[in-house]
Design a protein around this motif. Structure first.
Motif, PDB file in Angstrom:
ATOM      1  N   ARG A 269       6.209   1.240 -15.480  1.00  0.00           N
ATOM      2  CA  ARG A 269       4.816   1.773 -15.440  1.00  0.00           C
ATOM      3  C   ARG A 269       4.121   1.817 -14.571  1.00  0.00           C
ATOM      4  NH1 ARG A 269       5.163   2.586 -22.451  1.00  0.00           N
ATOM      5  NH2 ARG A 269       7.990   2.734 -22.500  1.00  0.00           N
ATOM      6  N   ASP A 270       3.895   0.429 -14.805  1.00  0.00           N
ATOM      7  CA  ASP A 270       2.734   0.102 -13.740  1.00  0.00           C
ATOM      8  C   ASP A 270       2.878  -0.123 -12.408  1.00  0.00           C
ATOM      9  OD1 ASP A 270       0.919  -0.451 -15.724  1.00  0.00           O
ATOM     10  OD2 ASP A 270       1.201  -2.241 -15.567  1.00  0.00           O
ATOM     11  N   PHE A 271       3.930   0.353 -11.889  1.00  0.00           N
ATOM     12  CA  PHE A 271       4.501   1.065 -10.752  1.00  0.00           C
ATOM     13  C   PHE A 271       5.291   1.884  -9.931  1.00  0.00           C
ATOM     14  CE2 PHE A 271       4.161  -3.861 -11.158  1.00  0.00           C
ATOM     15  CZ  PHE A 271       3.478  -3.993 -10.463  1.00  0.00           C
ATOM     16  N   ASN A 272       4.729   3.870 -10.974  1.00  0.00           N
ATOM     17  CA  ASN A 272       5.566   4.537 -10.732  1.00  0.00           C
ATOM     18  C   ASN A 272       5.460   4.976  -9.065  1.00  0.00           C
ATOM     19  OD1 ASN A 272       4.958   7.461 -10.783  1.00  0.00           O
ATOM     20  ND2 ASN A 272       5.635   7.205 -12.278  1.00  0.00           N
ATOM     21  N   LEU A 273       6.422   5.626  -8.494  1.00  0.00           N
ATOM     22  CA  LEU A 273       6.097   5.468  -6.928  1.00  0.00           C
ATOM     23  C   LEU A 273       5.242   6.772  -6.359  1.00  0.00           C
ATOM     24  CD1 LEU A 273       7.943   5.281  -4.586  1.00  0.00           C
ATOM     25  CD2 LEU A 273       9.242   6.632  -4.699  1.00  0.00           C
ATOM     26  N   GLU A 274       5.954   8.112  -7.729  1.00  0.00           N
ATOM     27  CA  GLU A 274       5.056   8.704  -7.149  1.00  0.00           C
ATOM     28  C   GLU A 274       3.087   8.252  -7.669  1.00  0.00           C
ATOM     29  OE1 GLU A 274       5.216  12.135  -9.785  1.00  0.00           O
ATOM     30  OE2 GLU A 274       7.241  12.498  -9.439  1.00  0.00           O
ATOM     31  N   VAL A 275       3.025   7.523  -8.434  1.00  0.00           N
ATOM     32  CA  VAL A 275       1.969   7.400  -8.086  1.00  0.00           C
ATOM     33  C   VAL A 275       1.188   6.217  -7.390  1.00  0.00           C
ATOM     34  CG1 VAL A 275      -0.099   5.838  -9.556  1.00  0.00           C
ATOM     35  CG2 VAL A 275       1.826   7.921 -11.186  1.00  0.00           C
ATOM     36  N   THR A 276       2.197   5.226  -6.841  1.00  0.00           N
ATOM     37  CA  THR A 276       1.402   4.485  -6.005  1.00  0.00           C
ATOM     38  C   THR A 276       1.501   4.912  -4.527  1.00  0.00           C
ATOM     39  OG1 THR A 276       2.808   2.951  -6.872  1.00  0.00           O
ATOM     40  CG2 THR A 276       2.742   2.708  -4.603  1.00  0.00           C
ATOM     41  N   VAL A 277       2.799   6.334  -3.903  1.00  0.00           N
ATOM     42  CA  VAL A 277       2.403   6.884  -3.065  1.00  0.00           C
ATOM     43  C   VAL A 277       1.361   6.871  -2.708  1.00  0.00           C
ATOM     44  CG1 VAL A 277       3.412   8.650  -1.440  1.00  0.00           C
ATOM     45  CG2 VAL A 277       5.810   6.465  -2.650  1.00  0.00           C
ATOM     46  N   ALA A 278       0.375   8.130  -3.789  1.00  0.00           N
ATOM     47  CA  ALA A 278      -0.464   8.831  -3.547  1.00  0.00           C
ATOM     48  C   ALA A 278      -1.835   8.166  -3.857  1.00  0.00           C
ATOM     49  CB  ALA A 278      -0.723   9.339  -4.758  1.00  0.00           C
TER      50      ALA A 278
END
Length: 176
Positions: free
Chosen positions: A157-166
């Motif tokens: 969860r610390d590496f969620n793709l959507e959060v990372t891209v944003a």
């Protein structure tokens, strides 16, 4: 099915550490390695496996599609990535997002993803003894594997793709 099914996914190059896993397998019972990938070291790794008489303890699968990799990750007990150097490995991120515990080298971005002893294990690359020890522990303890799997999924969860891209987009838009 072996008591412990280990998966390697990646390009077969001389810095990925697959030969270290093969040398460890020669000292272990009840552990099988599935190797998904191609690369310049493919023939040499097959020759090492033959020379060590690993037989069905190692299976070279060749190149696999993304959906086939997903199936292998869902089926395997642990992913191993013993690279001498590694950036932020997408393979590790995919594995933990599926709740697959990881044994990785303590190099590059691996320690940022894997919490040693919590969501997987970090070991010295090229250390056959360390591979034998960690795979023996994992083979002998379904409870340990289950706890690592649970923690790996939570860590993902610390590496969620959507959060990372944003966040990357935000950083790129900041004035310099």
């Amino acid at each position: 099915r072996f008591p412990l099914e280990v998966l390697f996914v990646g390009r077969l190059t001389n810095w990925k550490g697959v030969e270290t896993i093969l040398l460890a397998l020669a000292q272990l019972e009840g552990v099988r390695l599935l190797v998904a990938g191609e690369g310049p070291e493919y023939p040499m790794l097959q020759a090492i496996a033959k020379q060590l008489e690993l037989g069905d303890k190692v299976v070279f699968l060749g190149k696999k599609t993304h959906s086939e990799i997903d199936e292998l990750m869902a089926w395997a007990d642990v992913l191993m990535l013993l690279s001498l150097y590694e950036g932020m490995s997408h393979t590790l991120l995919e594995a933990i997002s599926k709740g697959l515990p990881v044994v990785a080298s303590n190099r590059g971005g691996n320690p940022e993803v894997i919490e040693d002893g919590v969501s997987g294990f970090l070991i010295e690359p090229l250390c056959v003894r360390a591979v034998v020890e960690v795979l023996t522990r994992l083979r002998d303890s379904a409870g340990l594997r289950a706890q690592l799997a649970k923690n790996a999924f939570a860590r993902s969860r610390d590496f969620n793709l959507e959060v990372t891209v944003a966040r990357v987009c935000e950083l790129m838009e900041e004035p310099r």
